[in-house]
Enzyme design. Structure first.
Site, PDB file in Angstrom:
ATOM      1  CG  ASP A 231      -2.130   0.945   0.991  1.00  7.21           C
ATOM      2  OD1 ASP A 231      -2.060   1.792   0.069  1.00  7.21           O
ATOM      3  OD2 ASP A 231      -3.120   0.861   1.745  1.00  7.21           O
TER       4      ASP A 231
HETATM    5  C1  BGC Z   1      -4.948   3.346   0.006  1.00  3.42           C
HETATM    6  C2  BGC Z   1      -5.041   2.359  -1.142  1.00  3.42           C
HETATM    7  C3  BGC Z   1      -4.835   3.090  -2.447  1.00  3.42           C
HETATM    8  C4  BGC Z   1      -3.508   3.806  -2.420  1.00  3.42           C
HETATM    9  C5  BGC Z   1      -3.198   4.581  -3.688  1.00  3.42           C
HETATM   10  C6  BGC Z   1      -3.680   4.185  -0.056  1.00  3.42           C
HETATM   11  O1  BGC Z   1      -3.710   5.186   0.895  1.00  3.42           O
HETATM   12  O2  BGC Z   1      -4.995   2.659   1.224  1.00  3.42           O
HETATM   13  O3  BGC Z   1      -6.260   1.689  -1.115  1.00  3.42           O
HETATM   14  O4  BGC Z   1      -4.910   2.180  -3.504  1.00  3.42           O
HETATM   15  O5  BGC Z   1      -3.499   4.722  -1.337  1.00  3.42           O
HETATM   16  O6  BGC Z   1      -4.011   5.688  -3.795  1.00  3.42           O
END
Ligand code: BGC
Length: 753
Positions: A231
């Site tokens: 993530d």
């Molecule tokens: C989120 C993800 C997301 C990623 C990219 C993160 O903060 O938890 O679900 O895909 O950011 O935007």
């Protein structure tokens, strides 16, 4: 021509390989010009394409390109319609092909442990089976267009509070039965190209550096063969992460961690082969997209908008209807509430879509002279506005029916923080009370991503849960309110009476960085059923404008071995006057478990369309897992021999038909020792058969000893059995002379065979 990825990796320098393991920027993988390796773009997800061309961020703050916003996960799960969600996935895949995006980040399948989780709107369910099945359908659709998905957030990321530092403390059985199966089902059925690990720790170890889950389970047990990405910002120790099985760090750490990787390879603390493998996995996916790239691809926004409307129609749950719905166009109606005009149709954060079009229910009513509008409340602050309320009350008095479009404002729920209570804004609750006082035909249409308390539930005749229904939600709402569409969604989560009833209430969202999942496997209906608690609306509930009758439940066997497959057939008839769809639910109940198990668990569902008077047969196949629990002692799924209930319901609290089947376990459910108790041995017919002679002899002797003993006359055989239930087998040696230790050990060996 297929790229020879292994040969490419062999040509890359150590520096190039280290760089390949993190993003080139916020959304791209690295390219290597001298070898012709292209960069590859990934974008959020899950229910629309958030492709950022300019300033990048992971919280949906900066603008992204226009795209079609489909209903969020809370709604798509409620459709219980695999085929529909596959079509939604196909549309998403087409948008990605047209925009050159190789992987769309999602679906998000974390379990709704608490109604307070700020991101519940993106997640599917409190039940892992629905979440896994809907995720598999979504992934199948996207990937049919040769675009990858990234199922997220693996693992046990069930709150936003301290999401980047907290440890989720759960027993292995809880993880296996509740928090992992959605990933497991989707990985096995739909083979996502990538998996995104979560920010949090699992039992003290960051998800990003968790070898057990990223490698042993995900790849070893489930056969995942794509790449794992972090993530955004979930990397803590890049070298440890690589070793654990995290291939791609996103976005990047400005080269800081590349240097660490290079240093570790040079000083021998990281095998270069581990790095090579990660690069190979990343490039395999980069080329899978590149080689299937449709550079001519375009997508039809109108068609996708129409599909978003169709999906929304199946995600709106009719919770309550006391003869008020459907409305008739000649009725004088007042649409009250800001969300009639500007629906809240998506949540905040990384999934936030720059929608190509937004349809409100009020705009749908443009051609209907009998509909008037009153704003009723403001949603930028929770302040009771008497003027707006009085206006709404007056309009309600003059109408035949009042429809209040209410729900949670953006500020109440979003990625990044959790709710602190389950209430709607007070200004909306007051509005609903006041309108309901003057208008007996009041309907509330809710826009929210997670359950709310409804202090006015008894005062209104109709409640429609529209969830966050995507850009076409208003069209779907209007058609459902006026009976042009027959509602067919069912809740994929329980609406408790009040927050305090929820099983995680006592320790959500943890003690600083430690969140203990004390309720274990008793999440959602598994808890409310076990406690026989009254709920506001149960899991699986959802009304229709027609009626369905269930009949003729048939099992292909009434006794089976755990390795057999049980086939279940049931007939469903539309006994009403309108065509409609029914979600038929199958729950399994372990009637004789020695384990603390839920009363019942969902193990099958199907959605069928029926014309009035039509009957269809719905079929289910249940294998070993449908009866099993996760046994920590043997670290595997086990079935306990005995009777199981097969329950067919229209909701978890509306079981229409049931039957039973005897299942015989094939393997011992535990490793027997001299310490195993009489009770545990008796619960396992195979083990009992080995030790029966000695155990019976011992019990007989105990009873015999009591005979003639005045004080023991009251001791019946049942009492004796109850008293020996917790006696270890070795007790036979201490309290009798009926066998020897060698003989007892021989028996225990036999029991383990
Ligand atoms: C989120 C993800 C997301 C990623 C990219 C993160 O903060 O938890 O679900 O895909 O950011 O935007």
């Amino acid at each position: 021509m297929m790229a020879d990825v292994k040969a490419l990796v062999a040509k890359m320098t150590l520096e190039e390989k280290a760089a390949m393991c993190s993003g080139a920027d916020f959304w791209h993988t690295e390219s290597v010009e001298r070898l012709g390796i292209p960069a590859s773009m990934v974008s959020d997800g899950p229910h629309g394409l958030r492709k950022q061309d300019l300033a990048a961020d992971h919280l949906g703050v900066n603008e992204s390109i226009k795209a079609v916003c489909f209903p969020a996960g809370c709604g798509t799960a409620a459709s219980f319609n695999r085929e529909l969600i596959t079509r939604m996935g196909e549309a998403l895949g087409e948008e990605c092909q047209a925009e050159g995006v190789s992987v769309i980040l999602g679906p998000a399948v974390n379990i709704k442990r608490s109604p307070l989780c700020g991101r519940n709107f993106e997640y599917y369910s409190e039940d892992p089976f629905v979440a896994g099945e809907i995720a598999a359908a979504h992934i199948t659709g996207v990937q049919s267009r040769k675009v990858g998905t990234s199922i997220k957030h693996f693992l046990a990321n069930n709150q936003e509070t301290r999401r980047m530092s907290a440890t989720s403390e759960a027993e292995e059985r809880t993880l296996r039965e509740i928090y992992m199966p959605a990933f497991e089902i989707a990985v096995k059925k739909a083979k996502p190209w990538t998996v995104m690990c979560s920010y949090n720790k699992i039992n003290g170890v960051y998800a990003a550096e968790n070898h057990k889950y990223l490698t042993d389970v995900l790849r070893g047990e489930w056969g995942f063969d794509g790449y794992v990405m972090s993530d955004w910002g979930a990397v803590n120790d890049r070298v440890a992460d690589l070793k654990a099985g995290l291939d791609l760090e996103m976005p990047s750490s400005g080269g800081a961690y590349d240097a660490r990787i290079i240093e570790a390879v040079k000083n021998g603390s990281l095998e270069e082969a581990v790095l090579d493998q990660a690069v190979e996995r990343i490039l395999n996916i980069v080329y899978r997209f590149e080689e299937n790239r449709d550079t001519e691809a375009v997508f039809d926004r109108d068609l996708h908008d129409a599909l978003a409307r169709e999906v929304a129609e199946e995600t709106i749950v009719l919770l309550k209807n006391e003869g008020v719905l459907p409305l008739k166009e000649e009725q004088k109606a007042v649409f009250i509430g800001k969300y009639a005009k500007e629906p809240r149709y998506q949540g905040g954060g990384s999934s936030h879509i720059n929608s190509s079009r937004i349809t409100s229910a009020l705009s749908m009513a443009a051609g209907n002279p009998n509909v008037v509008y009153a704003q009723g409340f403001e949603d930028d602050k929770d302040v009771i506005n008497d003027t707006l309320i009085q206006e709404a009350v007056q309009a309600a008095k003059e109408a035949d029916v009042a429809v209040i479009f209410a729900g949670l404002p953006d500020a109440f729920e979003s990625e990044g923080f959790d709710r602190t209570h389950m209430r709607m804004p007070e200004c909306q609750n007051v509005l609903i009370h006041e309108v309901a006082k003057v208008q007996p035909n009041t309907v509330v249409v809710l826009h929210n991503g997670s359950p709310v308390e409804m202090p006015w539930e008894q005062e209104v005749k109709g409640i429609v849960e529209a969830y966050l229904g995507g850009q076409a939600v208003g069209a779907a709402e209007y058609d459902i309110l006026y009976g042009k569409v027959n509602p067919s969604a069912k809740l994929a989560e329980t609406f408790p009476m009040r927050l305090e009833d929820n099983p995680s209430y006592l320790d959500f969202a943890g003690d600083e960085d430690r969140v203990v999942y004390r309720e274990g496997v008793f999440v959602g209906y598994r808890y409310y059923d076990k406690k026989q608690m009254e709920v506001l609306f149960p899991f699986g509930h959802g009304l229709s404008y027609t009626e369905f009758a269930y009949s003729n439940l048939r099992l292909n066997a009434h006794s089976m071995r755990e390795t057999d497959t049980l086939e279940v057939l049931v007939d469903v008839t539309n006994t009403g006057k309108l065509a409609g769809k029914e979600v038929v639910q199958l729950y399994v109940e372990d009637k004789e478990s020695t384990m603390p198990r839920p009363v019942k668990e969902l193990k099958g569902f199907d959605k069928v369309f029926l014309e009035p008077g039509e009957t269809r047969t719905v079929s289910f196949a249940l294998d070993q897992r449908a009866f099993a629990y996760y046994n920590e002692e043997v670290q595997d799924w086990c079935v306990e021999s005995g009777e199981f209930g097969i329950l067919i319901g229209a909701s978890s609290r509306d079981i229409r038909l049931q039957d039973t089947v005897m299942v015989e376990a094939e393997r011992p459910k535990k490793k027997y020792t001299l310490d195993s108790t009489f009770g545990d041995v008796k619960a396992d017919p195979k083990a009992y058969a080995c030790a029966r002679e000695i155990m019976d002899a011992y019990e007989k002797q105990c009873l015999g000893d009591n005979e003639g003993d005045a004080g023991a006359e009251a001791i019946s055989r049942e009492m004796q059995e109850a008293m020996t239930r917790y006696m270890p087998l070795r007790g036979v040696l201490s309290f009798s002379e009926i066998t020897t230790i060698d003989e007892l050990e021989r028996i225990v060996d036999e029991m383990n065979r």
